[in-house]
Design a protein around this motif. Structure first.
Motif, PDB file in Angstrom:
ATOM      1  N   SER A   1      33.905  37.186  44.093  1.00 53.14           N
ATOM      2  CA  SER A   1      32.887  37.359  45.185  1.00 53.14           C
ATOM      3  C   SER A   1      31.723  36.308  44.972  1.00 53.14           C
ATOM      4  CB  SER A   1      32.190  38.777  44.786  1.00 53.14           C
ATOM      5  OG  SER A   1      31.903  39.059  43.674  1.00 53.14           O
ATOM      6  N   ASP A   2      32.034  35.324  44.143  1.00 51.01           N
ATOM      7  CA  ASP A   2      31.107  34.315  43.968  1.00 51.01           C
ATOM      8  C   ASP A   2      30.686  33.490  45.007  1.00 51.01           C
ATOM      9  OD1 ASP A   2      29.103  32.594  42.356  1.00 51.01           O
ATOM     10  OD2 ASP A   2      30.268  33.183  40.632  1.00 51.01           O
ATOM     11  N   ASP A   3      31.576  33.082  45.939  1.00 48.35           N
ATOM     12  CA  ASP A   3      31.397  32.344  47.116  1.00 48.35           C
ATOM     13  C   ASP A   3      31.889  33.186  48.258  1.00 48.35           C
ATOM     14  OD1 ASP A   3      31.494  30.731  49.149  1.00 48.35           O
ATOM     15  OD2 ASP A   3      32.628  29.040  48.147  1.00 48.35           O
ATOM     16  N   ARG A   4      30.578  33.939  48.906  1.00 48.96           N
ATOM     17  CA  ARG A   4      30.802  34.738  49.831  1.00 48.96           C
ATOM     18  C   ARG A   4      31.645  34.350  51.013  1.00 48.96           C
ATOM     19  NH1 ARG A   4      28.109  39.854  50.808  1.00 48.96           N
ATOM     20  NH2 ARG A   4      28.519  40.410  52.954  1.00 48.96           N
ATOM     21  N   ALA A   5      31.337  33.206  51.735  1.00 45.79           N
ATOM     22  CA  ALA A   5      32.052  32.641  52.826  1.00 45.79           C
ATOM     23  C   ALA A   5      33.494  32.428  52.485  1.00 45.79           C
ATOM     24  CB  ALA A   5      31.519  31.077  53.118  1.00 45.79           C
ATOM     25  N   HIS A   6      33.885  31.919  51.308  1.00 44.37           N
ATOM     26  CA  HIS A   6      35.166  31.671  50.829  1.00 44.37           C
ATOM     27  C   HIS A   6      35.933  32.905  50.411  1.00 44.37           C
ATOM     28  CE1 HIS A   6      38.874  29.839  49.004  1.00 44.37           C
ATOM     29  NE2 HIS A   6      38.776  30.769  48.151  1.00 44.37           N
TER      30      HIS A   6
ATOM     31  N   GLN B   1      29.738  43.551  39.728  1.00 43.26           N
ATOM     32  CA  GLN B   1      29.311  45.259  40.475  1.00 43.26           C
ATOM     33  C   GLN B   1      28.337  45.167  41.293  1.00 43.26           C
ATOM     34  OE1 GLN B   1      28.168  47.973  37.108  1.00 43.26           O
ATOM     35  NE2 GLN B   1      26.240  48.464  38.389  1.00 43.26           N
ATOM     36  N   ASN B   2      27.759  43.972  41.780  1.00 45.60           N
ATOM     37  CA  ASN B   2      26.813  44.102  42.700  1.00 45.60           C
ATOM     38  C   ASN B   2      27.676  44.170  44.086  1.00 45.60           C
ATOM     39  OD1 ASN B   2      27.725  41.633  41.894  1.00 45.60           O
ATOM     40  ND2 ASN B   2      26.151  40.365  42.970  1.00 45.60           N
ATOM     41  N   VAL B   3      29.022  43.735  43.973  1.00 49.56           N
ATOM     42  CA  VAL B   3      29.725  43.858  45.147  1.00 49.56           C
ATOM     43  C   VAL B   3      29.928  45.302  45.695  1.00 49.56           C
ATOM     44  CG1 VAL B   3      32.175  43.648  46.264  1.00 49.56           C
ATOM     45  CG2 VAL B   3      31.100  41.745  45.024  1.00 49.56           C
ATOM     46  N   VAL B   4      30.048  46.240  44.916  1.00 44.97           N
ATOM     47  CA  VAL B   4      30.443  47.457  45.232  1.00 44.97           C
ATOM     48  C   VAL B   4      29.138  48.311  45.728  1.00 44.97           C
ATOM     49  CG1 VAL B   4      32.349  48.038  43.501  1.00 44.97           C
ATOM     50  CG2 VAL B   4      30.349  48.482  42.806  1.00 44.97           C
ATOM     51  N   GLN B   5      27.858  47.705  45.420  1.00 42.37           N
ATOM     52  CA  GLN B   5      26.845  48.324  45.985  1.00 42.37           C
ATOM     53  C   GLN B   5      26.529  47.763  47.434  1.00 42.37           C
ATOM     54  OE1 GLN B   5      22.866  47.028  44.801  1.00 42.37           O
ATOM     55  NE2 GLN B   5      23.853  45.337  43.571  1.00 42.37           N
TER      56      GLN B   5
END
Length: 514
Positions: A203-208, A231-235
């Motif tokens: 998830s580090d590069d959102r566009a990619h 973890q910030n992805v699941v929120q």
């Protein structure tokens, strides 16, 4: 567990000049030294607890006349030290492999090759090598990026990489097609193709990330996929809905602990800024058919055995929170911020060895209580986890999660159930020999003593004695002192460090074609 390092090394080797064979010790078992004579050029790689094994294998291959090239975490962080055990050391990413093989053929190998891990050239992974080498995972293991921009103090990635970089989408697509086309006909990878993305942080590069999601969603053969995320992805509820619509069936989330004090102590900032409760976030993802797995860390410096047990009980009692897929104690991996801080403050255990950094061994001199009760708890969670949380409790918890997922897909059920019971299956692979679970005194693997009778004292010390990070007083080993001094002097360069005498392995072995 993740046998793809050799695949990426092999992708950069000219298949018209070399016959490439993969060997993965977690998959095939320990390599038999009697077979070393088959190979001319050997690449070794592994995690920090594997470094001693790399040295042992290097001895056997070099003795039979092969040229040995080594990479991995220790070689990247301490290349000058590592070079005394191998013909060639690769510090950084795999992109230097082309230069190594070219120089090998020209007879002009250098002792150290450096390639920034954040540099990824354009290449396609040849997945047919898995089939050729007898490696048959149940899912397609792939990588779309490397590195991570977060700075967790216990993680080696900030020291080894420090940034995040993505593969080109076209090269990833070509590699994916290779994986799908080369699947054995009678295999899960052929019948029900699922892709597990082993990016350090997908998830580090959102566009990619979203471009990869779209590619997987639209691919007619891919039935589901999973990835490693923070973890910030699941929120991010909207993102989770996008994942679910893109065939995502599982996420391995860097939760690490539900203790905010633990997260602050290790600078895990991405877990501290959530608006929702993490358990609610996990429940939301699983309610959309995405199974959530995670590892849970214990810190024996701050937690007693009773507190560790209480943490497990709290998870077991919550119907919405999955059981951890993996359990581990915090390991001060060499080269991390945590390692240097603990080394300088004298908190590391005496005679700490690379082999002790396995996530099960206590590596510290100062603990929250006497070692005995903590050791007893660790022995239970790693060898007899059902004595910590009973199987029936986990079964009932798993059934509730299956109902909550609102899915009738048996593959999703399998993913949820297998993650829930992974600690039980993992415990079956624990060696039967007694263990102390204490650094410096824990039982070593049999391979430390598997060497020829005519081994010289010098070679025994160089290749078969375990490498120590601290001495008997918990101070830095002699070989580590120049690196500690260079860290305190920012202007010092790695190339100026002297080589001192000694106190994950994967192998790519190659035979040049005639």
């Amino acid at each position: 567990m993740q046998p793809i390092a050799g695949l990426h090394i092999a992708a950069l080797i000219d298949a018209e000049r070399f016959d490439v064979v993969l060997y993965h010790e977690d998959w095939h078992g320990p390599f038999d030294p009697a077979h070393c004579s088959k190979y001319d050029l050997v690449f070794l790689t592994g995690l920090q607890p594997d470094f001693d094994r790399l040295r042992q294998l290097s001895y056997h291959f070099r003795r039979s006349g092969a040229t040995v090239v080594a990479g991995g975490s220790v070689c990247t962080l301490f290349p000058e030290f590592a070079r005394q055990f191998f013909d060639v050391v690769c510090a950084g990413g795999v992109d230097c492999v082309r230069d190594v093989t070219s120089d090998y053929l020209a007879g002009s190998l250098r002792p150290i090759y450096r390639s920034p891990i954040a540099q990824i050239s354009d290449y396609t992974v040849d997945y047919s090598l898995l089939r050729k080498s007898g490696i048959n995972p149940t899912t397609h293991l792939a990588e779309t990026s490397r590195g991570c921009s977060f700075k967790c103090s216990f993680c080696v990635i900030p020291s080894e990489v420090g940034v995040h970089v993505s593969h080109g989408l076209a090269s990833f697509k070509a590699s994916l097609e290779s994986a799908l086309a080369s699947s054995p006909r009678f295999s899960m990878r052929s019948w029900y193709p699922m892709v597990m993305l082993l990016d350090n942080n997908f998830s580090d590069d959102r566009a990619h990330m979203l471009a990869v999601c779209e590619l997987l969603r639209d691919h007619p053969k891919v039935r589901g996929w999973g990835a490693l995320v923070t973890q910030n992805v699941v929120q991010d509820r909207a993102l989770i809905e996008t994942f679910a619509a893109s065939k995502c069936v599982g996420l391995f989330v860097g939760i690490e602990s539900l203790d905010a004090g633990f997260l602050r102590r290790y600078n895990k900032t991405q877990n501290l800024g959530r608006r929702q409760n993490v358990i609610d976030d996990v429940a939301f993802a699983e309610g959309h058919g995405i199974a959530v797995g995670y590892g849970y860390l214990f810190d024996p410096r701050y937690q007693t055995a009773a507190e560790m047990q209480q943490a497990m009980e709290a998870i077991a009692e919550n119907p919405l929170m999955p059981m951890p897929t993996y359990l581990s104690v915090v390991a001060p991996l060499a080269g991390t911020q945590l390692f240097w801080e603990d080394l300088e403050s004298g908190r590391l255990a005496p005679n700490l060895r690379f082999r002790d950094l396995d996530g099960e061994t206590i590596c510290y001199a100062q603990l929250a209580e006497p070692a005995q009760p903590i050791v007893a708890f660790l022995e239970r969670i790693f060898r007899r986890p059902w004595t910590v949380v009973g199987r029936m409790r986990i079964l009932l918890k798993t059934l509730r999660r299956l109902r909550h997922s609102r899915s009738f897909n048996p593959m999703r059920w399998y993913i949820i159930a297998s993650a829930s019971f992974h600690c039980f299956t993992w415990s079956k692979s624990s060696p039967a020999r007694p263990r102390t679970y204490l650094a410096g005194s824990d039982t070593l693997d049999p391979q430390y003593g598997e060497h020829p009778d005519d081994l010289t004292v010098e070679d025994r010390v160089r290749y078969f004695e375990p490498i120590a990070l601290t001495d008997g007083d918990g101070k830095p080993s002699l070989w580590l002192i120049p690196y500690a001094e260079a860290r305190r002097k920012p202007k010092a360069t790695a190339r100026s460090l002297p080589v001192s005498s000694p106190s994950d392995a994967g192998i790519v072995a190659m035979r040049p074609e005639k």
